[in-house]
Design a protein around this motif. Structure first.
Motif, PDB file in Angstrom:
ATOM      1  N   SER A  44      47.984 -12.973  12.649  1.00 49.19           N
ATOM      2  CA  SER A  44      47.155 -11.818  12.290  1.00 49.19           C
ATOM      3  C   SER A  44      47.942 -10.825  11.439  1.00 49.19           C
ATOM      4  CB  SER A  44      46.626 -11.133  13.552  1.00 49.19           C
ATOM      5  OG  SER A  44      45.822 -10.025  13.232  1.00 49.19           O
ATOM      6  N   TYR A  63      37.940  -8.637   5.196  1.00 52.29           N
ATOM      7  CA  TYR A  63      38.659  -8.865   6.434  1.00 52.29           C
ATOM      8  C   TYR A  63      37.702  -9.495   7.448  1.00 52.29           C
ATOM      9  CZ  TYR A  63      42.278  -5.822   4.500  1.00 52.29           C
ATOM     10  OH  TYR A  63      43.266  -5.288   3.703  1.00 52.29           O
ATOM     11  N   TYR A  65      37.334 -10.582  11.374  1.00 48.26           N
ATOM     12  CA  TYR A  65      37.946 -10.175  12.636  1.00 48.26           C
ATOM     13  C   TYR A  65      37.768 -11.204  13.745  1.00 48.26           C
ATOM     14  CZ  TYR A  65      38.852  -5.775  10.416  1.00 48.26           C
ATOM     15  OH  TYR A  65      39.330  -4.822   9.552  1.00 48.26           O
ATOM     16  N   LEU A  73      42.958 -10.266  13.338  1.00 44.32           N
ATOM     17  CA  LEU A  73      42.221 -10.926  12.268  1.00 44.32           C
ATOM     18  C   LEU A  73      42.151 -12.429  12.488  1.00 44.32           C
ATOM     19  CD1 LEU A  73      43.631  -9.143   9.072  1.00 44.32           C
ATOM     20  CD2 LEU A  73      41.382  -8.812  10.122  1.00 44.32           C
TER      21      LEU A  73
END
Length: 356
Positions: A44, A63, A65, A73
């Protein structure tokens, strides 16, 4: 350039729901990095650093998630250069289809101190089992909550004025979906998920992409037919959409974004409340016979109460899964060569800069 925020995975009453296979299509990418490596190795962090570096260079960055922990991430995407980095480990395993030519492994697991990890084998195995058991409890509870919600939706649907819903939808189409779009494929993303932090919905991304937002006030899940019809109308005129499925029913649209028209349609209800400024509000609940709702009031109140209790049980299990995963990462983290990870990040950023 703006950053946008979505999810590729979601927790639901049917377990973990994944859109990774729809995102990781080789034909959609010039360079797709598939990160391998276990907990605490820095996947991440690597994606966040790449996203920040690309933003500094003026690139639009998307991005993506993690539904297990929305502070982490699962992916980062730089659309203009058709480059993305994704976490390719379970529960969203990704394997390259055209190795090196399009997609490729980046093995961060090489930076573990193997001897130290083996010495901590018992602790690692115990925490791993705890994570798995907590997710199983969460999905059992969320599955029962989903059944209650579906029961309530089916009951309410009996009183829906379908003709009125159709007329309202066609009125919106005639007013809003005009002209001709530039074409191009749709994008499939979850707008949010139930997470260890509770429900997380990225309505900020909707507002960034689409200043005109129709808020569909929909307590009982009636919006899908309207959204399907709106989507079909947009596609017929060549407008590409961001289609956000319902994590509980992934064949149904929950939110629809039409960035080229700066127009969005978002479903809003308890646990997924859109509280930003709305261009228009559509009260779908008002399209149900009030006499029917009155007759069903006691049953609906009961199903809501039970579903809420079950969902809270599922949420508590998601919190337990997060705590167990944090403990697992804490075991691994002291045994990671982060200098080596940093070197890989620098190498990949240097490669990406050649694509700009």
């Amino acid at each position: 350039m703006q950053a946008t925020h979505f999810f590729l995975g979601a927790n639901s009453g049917r377990g973990f729901q994944s859109l990774f296979d729809r995102f990781c299509v080789p034909e959609d990418h010039h360079d797709l990095l598939v990160l391998k490596g276990g907990p605490g190795v820095g996947k991440s962090t690597m994606m966040r650093r790449i996203g920040a570096a690309m933003e500094e260079r003026g690139e639009e960055v998307e991005y993506l998630y993690c539904s297990g922990d929305p502070a982490s991430l699962d992916g980062v995407h730089i659309p203009r250069i058709r480059t993305a980095v994704v976490d390719g480990t379970a529960p969203h395993v990704v394997e390259p289809q055209y190795p090196a030519a399009v997609d490729r492994y980046v093995n961060l697991g090489q930076f573990y101190d193997i001897a130290a990890a083996k010495a901590a084998r018992g602790e690692i195995a115990a925490h791993t089992r705890s994570v798995s058991a907590a997710y199983q409890r969460a999905y059992h509870a969320l599955g029962a909550a989903r059944q209650m919600d579906d029961s309530a939706a089916a009951l309410v649907l009996e009183g829906l004025d379908a003709g009125r819903l159709l007329r309202r939808t066609d009125g919106i189409i005639g007013r809003e979906i005009r002209g001709k779009g530039a074409g191009g494929p749709d994008r499939l993303r979850f707008l949010g998920s139930l997470t260890c932090r509770g429900p997380v919905w990225r309505f900020d991304t909707v507002a960034a992409l689409c200043p005109r937002i129709y808020q569909l006030q929909d307590t009982y899940g009636l919006a899908a037919p309207m959204l399907e019809r709106l989507h079909a109308a947009a596609r017929s005129r060549g407008y590409a959409a961001v289609v956000c499925p319902d994590p509980e029913h992934t064949d149904r649209i929950q939110h629809l974004l039409l960035p080229e028209l700066e127009l969005a349609f978002v479903t809003s209800r308890e646990g997924m409340a859109f509280d930003g400024p709305a261009y228009r509000r559509v009260r779908l609940d008002a399209m149900v016979s009030q006499a029917h709702l009155k007759r069903c009031k006691a049953r609906l109140r009961f199903t809501r109460r039970v579903a809420d209790a079950l969902r809270e049980e599922g949420l508590e299990a998601l919190r337990e899964a997060k705590a167990a995963h944090d403990a697992l990462e804490a075991v691994y983290r002291p045994h990671v060569d982060f200098a080596g990870v940093d070197e890989v990040v620098s190498q990949e950023l240097e490669r990406m800069e050649r694509y700009l």
